[in-house]
Design a protein around this motif. Structure first.
Motif, PDB file in Angstrom:
ATOM      1  N   PRO A 110     -48.694 117.530  28.923  1.00 30.60           N
ATOM      2  CA  PRO A 110     -48.313 118.858  29.438  1.00 30.60           C
ATOM      3  C   PRO A 110     -48.245 118.939  30.956  1.00 30.60           C
ATOM      4  CG  PRO A 110     -50.000 119.045  27.736  1.00 30.60           C
ATOM      5  CD  PRO A 110     -49.873 117.592  28.046  1.00 30.60           C
ATOM      6  N   ILE A 111     -48.950 118.061  31.675  1.00 28.80           N
ATOM      7  CA  ILE A 111     -48.996 118.143  33.130  1.00 28.80           C
ATOM      8  C   ILE A 111     -47.670 117.784  33.777  1.00 28.80           C
ATOM      9  CG2 ILE A 111     -49.813 115.782  33.431  1.00 28.80           C
ATOM     10  CD1 ILE A 111     -50.845 118.865  35.524  1.00 28.80           C
ATOM     11  N   PHE A 112     -46.821 117.013  33.072  1.00 26.79           N
ATOM     12  CA  PHE A 112     -45.578 116.533  33.675  1.00 26.79           C
ATOM     13  C   PHE A 112     -44.388 117.382  33.238  1.00 26.79           C
ATOM     14  CE2 PHE A 112     -48.231 112.631  33.388  1.00 26.79           C
ATOM     15  CZ  PHE A 112     -48.414 112.458  34.758  1.00 26.79           C
ATOM     16  N   ARG A 113     -43.492 117.660  34.174  1.00 25.04           N
ATOM     17  CA  ARG A 113     -42.298 118.438  33.852  1.00 25.04           C
ATOM     18  C   ARG A 113     -41.342 117.591  33.022  1.00 25.04           C
ATOM     19  NH1 ARG A 113     -37.209 117.812  35.822  1.00 25.04           N
ATOM     20  NH2 ARG A 113     -36.834 116.552  37.696  1.00 25.04           N
ATOM     21  N   GLU A 114     -40.521 118.253  32.226  1.00 25.64           N
ATOM     22  CA  GLU A 114     -39.542 117.558  31.406  1.00 25.64           C
ATOM     23  C   GLU A 114     -38.332 117.160  32.241  1.00 25.64           C
ATOM     24  OE1 GLU A 114     -38.446 119.812  28.015  1.00 25.64           O
ATOM     25  OE2 GLU A 114     -40.505 120.060  27.280  1.00 25.64           O
ATOM     26  N   PHE A 115     -37.745 116.019  31.894  1.00 29.64           N
ATOM     27  CA  PHE A 115     -36.518 115.570  32.543  1.00 29.64           C
ATOM     28  C   PHE A 115     -35.305 116.162  31.848  1.00 29.64           C
ATOM     29  CE2 PHE A 115     -37.508 111.246  34.742  1.00 29.64           C
ATOM     30  CZ  PHE A 115     -38.229 111.932  35.704  1.00 29.64           C
ATOM     31  N   GLU A 116     -34.252 116.397  32.640  1.00 29.01           N
ATOM     32  CA  GLU A 116     -32.945 116.621  32.037  1.00 29.01           C
ATOM     33  C   GLU A 116     -32.428 115.278  31.542  1.00 29.01           C
ATOM     34  OE1 GLU A 116     -30.402 118.448  34.885  1.00 29.01           O
ATOM     35  OE2 GLU A 116     -31.671 120.235  35.114  1.00 29.01           O
ATOM     36  N   ARG A 117     -31.499 115.301  30.596  1.00 32.04           N
ATOM     37  CA  ARG A 117     -31.004 114.059  30.002  1.00 32.04           C
ATOM     38  C   ARG A 117     -30.411 113.122  31.050  1.00 32.04           C
ATOM     39  NH1 ARG A 117     -32.229 110.945  25.833  1.00 32.04           N
ATOM     40  NH2 ARG A 117     -31.675 109.130  27.086  1.00 32.04           N
ATOM     41  N   SER A 118     -29.641 113.674  31.988  1.00 29.47           N
ATOM     42  CA  SER A 118     -29.012 112.839  33.016  1.00 29.47           C
ATOM     43  C   SER A 118     -30.068 112.207  33.915  1.00 29.47           C
ATOM     44  CB  SER A 118     -28.029 113.662  33.849  1.00 29.47           C
ATOM     45  OG  SER A 118     -28.698 114.740  34.503  1.00 29.47           O
ATOM     46  N   GLU A 119     -31.159 112.945  34.189  1.00 27.54           N
ATOM     47  CA  GLU A 119     -32.231 112.396  35.015  1.00 27.54           C
ATOM     48  C   GLU A 119     -32.928 111.247  34.296  1.00 27.54           C
ATOM     49  OE1 GLU A 119     -33.587 116.409  37.464  1.00 27.54           O
ATOM     50  OE2 GLU A 119     -34.500 115.964  35.529  1.00 27.54           O
ATOM     51  N   LEU A 120     -33.194 111.431  33.017  1.00 30.29           N
ATOM     52  CA  LEU A 120     -33.854 110.382  32.249  1.00 30.29           C
ATOM     53  C   LEU A 120     -32.976 109.138  32.151  1.00 30.29           C
ATOM     54  CD1 LEU A 120     -36.298 109.520  30.605  1.00 30.29           C
ATOM     55  CD2 LEU A 120     -35.259 110.595  28.596  1.00 30.29           C
ATOM     56  N   ASP A 121     -31.668 109.337  31.991  1.00 26.79           N
ATOM     57  CA  ASP A 121     -30.748 108.196  31.937  1.00 26.79           C
ATOM     58  C   ASP A 121     -30.775 107.418  33.252  1.00 26.79           C
ATOM     59  OD1 ASP A 121     -30.017 108.875  29.373  1.00 26.79           O
ATOM     60  OD2 ASP A 121     -28.176 109.902  29.962  1.00 26.79           O
ATOM     61  N   PHE A 122     -30.806 108.154  34.374  1.00 23.03           N
ATOM     62  CA  PHE A 122     -30.846 107.464  35.664  1.00 23.03           C
ATOM     63  C   PHE A 122     -32.150 106.706  35.846  1.00 23.03           C
ATOM     64  CE2 PHE A 122     -32.410 107.482  40.048  1.00 23.03           C
ATOM     65  CZ  PHE A 122     -31.466 106.640  40.632  1.00 23.03           C
ATOM     66  N   VAL A 123     -33.272 107.359  35.565  1.00 21.56           N
ATOM     67  CA  VAL A 123     -34.570 106.701  35.744  1.00 21.56           C
ATOM     68  C   VAL A 123     -34.670 105.467  34.854  1.00 21.56           C
ATOM     69  CG1 VAL A 123     -37.066 106.975  35.441  1.00 21.56           C
ATOM     70  CG2 VAL A 123     -35.737 108.789  36.518  1.00 21.56           C
ATOM     71  N   SER A 124     -34.047 105.518  33.682  1.00 21.76           N
ATOM     72  CA  SER A 124     -34.065 104.362  32.779  1.00 21.76           C
ATOM     73  C   SER A 124     -33.359 103.161  33.397  1.00 21.76           C
ATOM     74  CB  SER A 124     -33.411 104.725  31.441  1.00 21.76           C
ATOM     75  OG  SER A 124     -34.166 105.710  30.768  1.00 21.76           O
ATOM     76  N   THR A 125     -32.302 103.418  34.183  1.00 24.71           N
ATOM     77  CA  THR A 125     -31.611 102.308  34.858  1.00 24.71           C
ATOM     78  C   THR A 125     -32.266 101.974  36.193  1.00 24.71           C
ATOM     79  OG1 THR A 125     -30.035 103.787  35.961  1.00 24.71           O
ATOM     80  CG2 THR A 125     -29.444 102.966  33.775  1.00 24.71           C
ATOM     81  N   PHE A 126     -32.929 102.973  36.807  1.00 22.78           N
ATOM     82  CA  PHE A 126     -33.654 102.794  38.067  1.00 22.78           C
ATOM     83  C   PHE A 126     -34.841 101.855  37.862  1.00 22.78           C
ATOM     84  CE2 PHE A 126     -36.168 105.436  41.426  1.00 22.78           C
ATOM     85  CZ  PHE A 126     -35.906 104.491  42.399  1.00 22.78           C
ATOM     86  N   LYS A 127     -35.477 101.961  36.704  1.00 22.36           N
ATOM     87  CA  LYS A 127     -36.654 101.138  36.406  1.00 22.36           C
ATOM     88  C   LYS A 127     -36.235  99.713  36.086  1.00 22.36           C
ATOM     89  CE  LYS A 127     -40.512 100.659  33.158  1.00 22.36           C
ATOM     90  NZ  LYS A 127     -41.249 101.252  32.022  1.00 22.36           N
ATOM     91  N   ARG A 128     -36.914  98.757  36.722  1.00 22.47           N
ATOM     92  CA  ARG A 128     -36.620  97.346  36.504  1.00 22.47           C
ATOM     93  C   ARG A 128     -37.467  96.742  35.389  1.00 22.47           C
ATOM     94  NH1 ARG A 128     -37.593  92.490  40.905  1.00 22.47           N
ATOM     95  NH2 ARG A 128     -37.115  90.756  39.511  1.00 22.47           N
TER      96      ARG A 128
END
Length: 253
Positions: free
Chosen positions: A25-43
């Motif tokens: 609950p402490i963390f805000r939810e990502f929008e789908r586009s944000e999650l897609d970017f972070v997924s590619t941002f992460k190595r």
């Protein structure tokens, strides 16, 4: 100074879509586009042993890190080896942002326990700012929150008594653990030694030992297996005259 890091794994053992921190609950939810970017941002993930150096003052790093599990701390050293611990790192915290803005690290980071870090490519941070204003705000929020924590630490060193200082840092760490989930509502075990606390408070080890004994005698803390058990964070906060973290939800990169 030990540096026993493994290389980042190219295969993501923990996909961002299944990150165990995101449902908290402490963390805000990502929008789908944000999650897609972070997924590619992460190595990938980096596995770090206790006592290993994650980042070294004066060095450059090609990566940013988010703590997936474990504890760490940020610190600076004087030329004679004396250490000042600046802050502690818990799951969800971002490591290495300062180097992105200033070019080199102005502090070091060490693993307080075994850690798993999510690894991000530093060179793609500009892409985050250009295309994802929500994530850009998150990074700014993280930097601002870190400054707020340092303000409170400076208040402790400058104006709180030794007992109040010790009570504050333990209440603060206890509150950070509690914020990660309701399962942390009981006694909280923090993998720190009295030397870590002394280096945080700016006190000698002898003075710190005597100060912590006063809190232990009141059954607010105890020491077990080389770690500190925080038994009553609320009572510690009252001694420190600290009102708490004052946050409901925070970002997670």
């Amino acid at each position: 100074m030990r540096d026993r890091r493994d290389r980042p794994r190219n295969v993501k053992q923990v996909p961002c879509e299944k990150c165990p921190l995101r449902p908290l609950p402490i963390f805000r939810e990502f929008e789908r586009s944000e999650l897609d970017f972070v997924s590619t941002f992460k190595r990938g993930e980096l596995f770090v042993e206790r006592g290993a150096t994650v980042l070294l003052e004066g060095s450059h790093s090609a990566h940013l890190y988010t703590v997936l599990s474990g504890w760490g701390f940020r610190y600076k050293l004087l030329p004679d080896g004396r250490r000042q611990i600046l802050n502690y790192l818990v799951p969800g915290d971002l490591i290495g942002l300062q180097s992105s803005l200033l070019g080199v690290m102005e502090h070091s980071v060490e693993a307080l326990s075994a850690m798993v870090l999510c690894v991000f490519e530093r060179e793609r941070l500009s892409e985050l700012y250009e295309n994802f204003p929500g994530l850009a705000f998150d990074v700014t929020w993280i930097a601002s929150r870190e400054e707020q924590m340092l303000d409170e630490n400076l208040l402790s060193v400058g104006r709180r008594s030794a007992v109040e200082r010790a009570a504050y840092v333990l209440a603060f760490l206890g509150a950070r653990v509690r914020s990660l989930g309701p399962e942390a509502a009981g006694p909280i075990t923090i993998p720190i030694t009295q030397q870590h606390i002394a280096d945080t408070l700016g006190l000698s080890l002898v003075h710190t030992n005597r100060t912590l004994k006063k809190l232990a005698d009141r059954r607010l803390i105890s020491w077990r297996d080389g770690a500190c058990e925080v038994r009553d964070p609320d009572a510690l906060a009252a001694i420190a005259r600290w009102s708490g973290l004052g946050e409901s939800r925070r970002p997670l990169i």
